[in-house]
Design a protein around this motif. Sequence first.
Motif, mmCIF file in Angstrom:
data_model
loop_
_atom_site.group_PDB
_atom_site.id
_atom_site.type_symbol
_atom_site.label_atom_id
_atom_site.label_comp_id
_atom_site.label_asym_id
_atom_site.label_seq_id
_atom_site.Cartn_x
_atom_site.Cartn_y
_atom_site.Cartn_z
ATOM 1 N N GLU A 71 -5.046 -9.245 7.538
ATOM 2 C CA GLU A 71 -5.510 -8.199 6.634
ATOM 3 C C GLU A 71 -5.001 -6.840 7.055
ATOM 4 O O GLU A 71 -4.638 -6.598 8.208
ATOM 5 C CB GLU A 71 -7.037 -8.190 6.544
ATOM 6 C CG GLU A 71 -7.774 -7.951 7.833
ATOM 7 C CD GLU A 71 -9.277 -8.197 7.704
ATOM 8 O OE1 GLU A 71 -9.717 -8.767 6.683
ATOM 9 O OE2 GLU A 71 -10.016 -7.817 8.633
ATOM 10 N N LEU A 72 -4.987 -5.936 6.062
ATOM 11 C CA LEU A 72 -4.510 -4.567 6.217
ATOM 12 C C LEU A 72 -5.692 -3.648 5.961
ATOM 13 O O LEU A 72 -6.319 -3.721 4.903
ATOM 14 C CB LEU A 72 -3.379 -4.316 5.224
ATOM 15 C CG LEU A 72 -2.611 -3.000 5.267
ATOM 16 C CD1 LEU A 72 -1.246 -3.180 4.578
ATOM 17 C CD2 LEU A 72 -3.349 -1.864 4.585
ATOM 18 N N VAL A 73 -6.010 -2.783 6.939
ATOM 19 C CA VAL A 73 -7.204 -1.953 6.859
ATOM 20 C C VAL A 73 -6.872 -0.519 7.247
ATOM 21 O O VAL A 73 -6.080 -0.277 8.160
ATOM 22 C CB VAL A 73 -8.319 -2.520 7.781
ATOM 23 C CG1 VAL A 73 -7.845 -2.638 9.229
ATOM 24 C CG2 VAL A 73 -9.587 -1.676 7.710
ATOM 25 N N VAL A 136 2.083 -2.145 1.865
ATOM 26 C CA VAL A 136 2.305 -3.588 1.828
ATOM 27 C C VAL A 136 2.766 -4.044 3.206
ATOM 28 O O VAL A 136 3.700 -3.470 3.781
ATOM 29 C CB VAL A 136 3.359 -3.978 0.772
ATOM 30 C CG1 VAL A 136 3.587 -5.486 0.775
ATOM 31 C CG2 VAL A 136 2.930 -3.502 -0.618
ATOM 32 N N ALA A 137 2.112 -5.055 3.741
ATOM 33 C CA ALA A 137 2.510 -5.662 5.013
ATOM 34 C C ALA A 137 2.904 -7.111 4.746
ATOM 35 O O ALA A 137 2.160 -7.854 4.106
ATOM 36 C CB ALA A 137 1.370 -5.600 6.023
ATOM 37 N N ALA A 149 -1.634 -6.271 0.616
ATOM 38 C CA ALA A 149 -1.363 -4.975 -0.009
ATOM 39 C C ALA A 149 -2.677 -4.220 -0.205
ATOM 40 O O ALA A 149 -3.731 -4.823 -0.447
ATOM 41 C CB ALA A 149 -0.654 -5.160 -1.346
ATOM 42 N N LEU A 150 -2.599 -2.911 -0.091
ATOM 43 C CA LEU A 150 -3.777 -2.065 -0.276
ATOM 44 C C LEU A 150 -3.328 -0.706 -0.770
ATOM 45 O O LEU A 150 -2.410 -0.096 -0.202
ATOM 46 C CB LEU A 150 -4.544 -1.908 1.044
ATOM 47 C CG LEU A 150 -5.825 -1.074 1.002
ATOM 48 C CD1 LEU A 150 -6.895 -1.767 0.167
ATOM 49 C CD2 LEU A 150 -6.357 -0.812 2.408
ATOM 50 N N THR A 151 -3.962 -0.217 -1.820
ATOM 51 C CA THR A 151 -3.668 1.114 -2.335
ATOM 52 C C THR A 151 -4.587 2.134 -1.688
ATOM 53 O O THR A 151 -5.809 1.933 -1.617
ATOM 54 C CB THR A 151 -3.847 1.159 -3.864
ATOM 55 O OG1 THR A 151 -2.867 0.311 -4.462
ATOM 56 C CG2 THR A 151 -3.667 2.572 -4.400
ATOM 57 N N VAL A 152 -3.981 3.210 -1.191
ATOM 58 C CA VAL A 152 -4.752 4.317 -0.637
ATOM 59 C C VAL A 152 -4.561 5.534 -1.536
ATOM 60 O O VAL A 152 -3.542 5.652 -2.218
ATOM 61 C CB VAL A 152 -4.325 4.642 0.809
ATOM 62 C CG1 VAL A 152 -4.531 3.440 1.708
ATOM 63 C CG2 VAL A 152 -2.880 5.117 0.867
ATOM 64 N N ARG A 796 -6.298 -8.291 1.873
ATOM 65 C CA ARG A 796 -6.140 -9.616 2.484
ATOM 66 C C ARG A 796 -4.794 -10.225 2.071
ATOM 67 O O ARG A 796 -4.326 -10.023 0.950
ATOM 68 C CB ARG A 796 -7.265 -10.550 2.042
ATOM 69 C CG ARG A 796 -8.571 -10.382 2.814
ATOM 70 C CD ARG A 796 -8.489 -11.044 4.181
ATOM 71 N NE ARG A 796 -9.671 -10.773 4.987
ATOM 72 C CZ ARG A 796 -10.730 -11.558 5.047
ATOM 73 N NH1 ARG A 796 -10.796 -12.667 4.319
ATOM 74 N NH2 ARG A 796 -11.742 -11.250 5.840
ATOM 75 N N SER A 797 -4.237 -10.991 2.974
ATOM 76 C CA SER A 797 -2.932 -11.598 2.710
ATOM 77 C C SER A 797 -3.049 -12.830 1.830
ATOM 78 O O SER A 797 -4.081 -13.509 1.806
ATOM 79 C CB SER A 797 -2.244 -11.974 4.019
ATOM 80 O OG SER A 797 -2.945 -13.022 4.665
ATOM 81 N N ARG A 798 -1.968 -13.101 1.112
ATOM 82 C CA ARG A 798 -1.790 -14.323 0.357
ATOM 83 C C ARG A 798 -0.378 -14.834 0.608
ATOM 84 O O ARG A 798 0.539 -14.041 0.875
ATOM 85 C CB ARG A 798 -2.018 -14.081 -1.136
ATOM 86 C CG ARG A 798 -3.490 -13.909 -1.511
ATOM 87 C CD ARG A 798 -4.282 -15.186 -1.203
ATOM 88 N NE ARG A 798 -5.692 -15.069 -1.520
ATOM 89 C CZ ARG A 798 -6.632 -14.674 -0.680
ATOM 90 N NH1 ARG A 798 -6.286 -14.299 0.545
ATOM 91 N NH2 ARG A 798 -7.877 -14.631 -1.033
#
Length: 801
Positions: A71-73, A136-137, A149-152, A796-798
């Motif tokens: 996960e990306l946080v 995106v990681a 991926a996560l939008t900030v 969270r990754s997929r």
Amino acid sequence: MIRFRVDFCLLALCSASLTQCSAEPSSSSSGVSKADAPNGDASKSATITEYRVEADYHTRKTPPLGAGEFELVTLSTLPETVTGGDVLVGLRGLDDADEVTVTRNGTDVTAAFAHMGRGEARGLVTGLELGDTQLVATARGPAGVRRAALTVKNHPVTGPVLSGPHQTPFICQTEAAGLGAPLDTNCSVQTRYEWYYRTALTQRYIKLSDPFAAYPADVMKTVTSTGKVVPFVVRLESATINRGITRIAVLDDPHARGPGAAFDAGTWNHRVYYAYGASCGTGYHQGTNGTAEVLGGLGDLLGVGQRLAKGDVVVHSTLSSFGVHCNPLVSIETAMMVKEHVSESYGLIDAMVGSGVSGGALQQFNAINNAPGLLSAALPGATFADILSTAMTVGDCGLLIHYYNGRGWYWDPLKRALVEGHNLLSGTPLNSICQSWVTTFLPVLDAKNGCDGSVPKELRYDPVTNPHGARCTLQDANVNLFGRDPKTGFARRPLDNMGVQYGLDAFNHFVISAAEFLDLNRNIGGYDIDGNYVPTRMKMDPEVEAMTYRIGGVVGHGAMAETPVMDLAPYLDLIPLANIHEAVRPFTVRARLRKYTGQDESHSIWRGIAVQPDAYPTMETWFPALRDLPYGADRVAAIAASKPAAAGDRCVISTLGGRLELPNVLFGPLGLALPILPGLPLLNITVPLKIDIPEDFDSGLGACSTLLPVTRTPRMVAGMPMTDDVIRCQLKPLDRADYKGFMTDAQFAELQSIFPDGVCDYAKPAAGAVDKSLLWPSIGGATLHEPTELKYWVGRSRPVP
């Protein structure tokens, strides 16, 4: 070991088909969200579908990862509250064999990341443009290719973020604070760094002209909480964040590292001591502060010098001072932005402890109720629960004093005191709590005269000469919360006394007659929107109370029980002006906790004479146990279970907190003072002559309960319960059985005519109360929007086909 590589194929791989980069979210993970666009806004299509879970506000922990998931946080702030163009990002759950790539809106930023061990990586992502950015990681390893991926959302470092449009006009005060002329209309300055050492000769701080040179011989040494013995040299950062002047102090050793090495906060213990400012003002100016707010020195009752000595970062911002403004969302926003800055510039924070008195206490309760996780613990003193319930007392006292002034010959001190909820020690003309409220804070209701002196008179409202000027009132400082009256354009006001039966308790205890009770309630009156006395009572707009309870303006309906509090309650009822800090205030907080959470173990009261340095050693044995709670744990139960016996309710009477800093003398037998040579560690000497005993305040039998009586407020003796949380009551028909004093039928009929719509029914909740207020409420940045609750989303990754 996790490897980081630049991947130029990322965009091509993903853009071939959006569906290749998506999968249905797992139904086994609670708090899971599938976002096809940032923040759910379909007008801003995301490059990659995001699968998000909610993190715990306090710990950043999430539901367990599935096999092969990572996960990306965002580690420095919530993803929607990023400021200043950068954000500290973490990757969790990686495999040691993974090769990882990270992008910012398609631009590779992998080089910013480093492996931290235990499957984690961390990096400061910079270069964020204002608005939404997708991070995106991508990880390639034994579990295949997975992508999170996560939008900030990035906001200016000048704000606003969640408190709505800035207040205008806004007077810059950087020159008064010794920081030179402002660089822009947001009162920004160039960040500066200075170094001070504490001398063992006088305990004072002296500025170092060359911090990299050998230190003077009289420099003190101190022992940090991690056991390091270091010179008492402090690095002071002065900057502007959210338009407030921010001071950040921490131990440093520039001489040891030399001018060529970067500052690394190596002596920092990863705790922050956040010093909130007192009072309550109406804004329109930046405020000023100096070195004393974060360095301390002689007379340092908040103990900022002691926390510096132990290795804490100590922080103060002028917009974390309610004496500058009294806006609860600006307070949360400012502390949040400063905490983000420390996290990104100094390192991750293990704990941030709030400290402060009066208005500083207001801000701490505001923070823990409405923004869980912002503070790890709170040390309020001279407590008030929130702005609006306190404003009730200000208005009530103003109206009562106005009434007495017209009938002073008839209202003796005993009658006045009992109508106000006070006694002959705190209600006489020589020591009237109500008069103190009028003197100190009634002006914040005065549109013409309630501004700070730094706001030029030509900018201020005057109904005749400047009707469009800055209105110097509490409600105008909070116009984003309360809205505007469409008829006048003025801010709506959160004051109401419809149905309030002033002096009800005094009448029912036969202290005042029916004639006096009727005359008081017939003539109590109210204040118009400019703060002028009028003979009619005040009526609150329903929109105001609805907004107030929804965003936690009256605390208790939020997360207040999720943070340990040691409430320091000095007995000030007998000191003129200071007596506005009535002894009853901590008990209103406790009553709300019991009413809304069914417990009070999260809240301790130390009554008598105690200050933050007395309580901190006990508090720091309490809050660390909460840091590593598993996701989904009952945090309130954990607070009760980890509460040390010493943190219980106590009666504490000592000399200035019973603690003195004596770095250059040591008291020996018979009071003999022995000099200590310069350079020895700072000594914290506890004065032994004090009372410090447990007390059950419910019994009313202990030392403090007996010696330091708790009075009430005018609204409480009019029927308000101890929770003091009904800013507009629901009404009920008059019932003859509610009146114990003698009243004729004609007088009861007259009472009915005074209250034609009924009287307050305090058995019912407030007219606009909610079951749960919003957590991390936002009403917008530069543009207002309906209140929303900000979540701590984690990407969270997929798997990628």
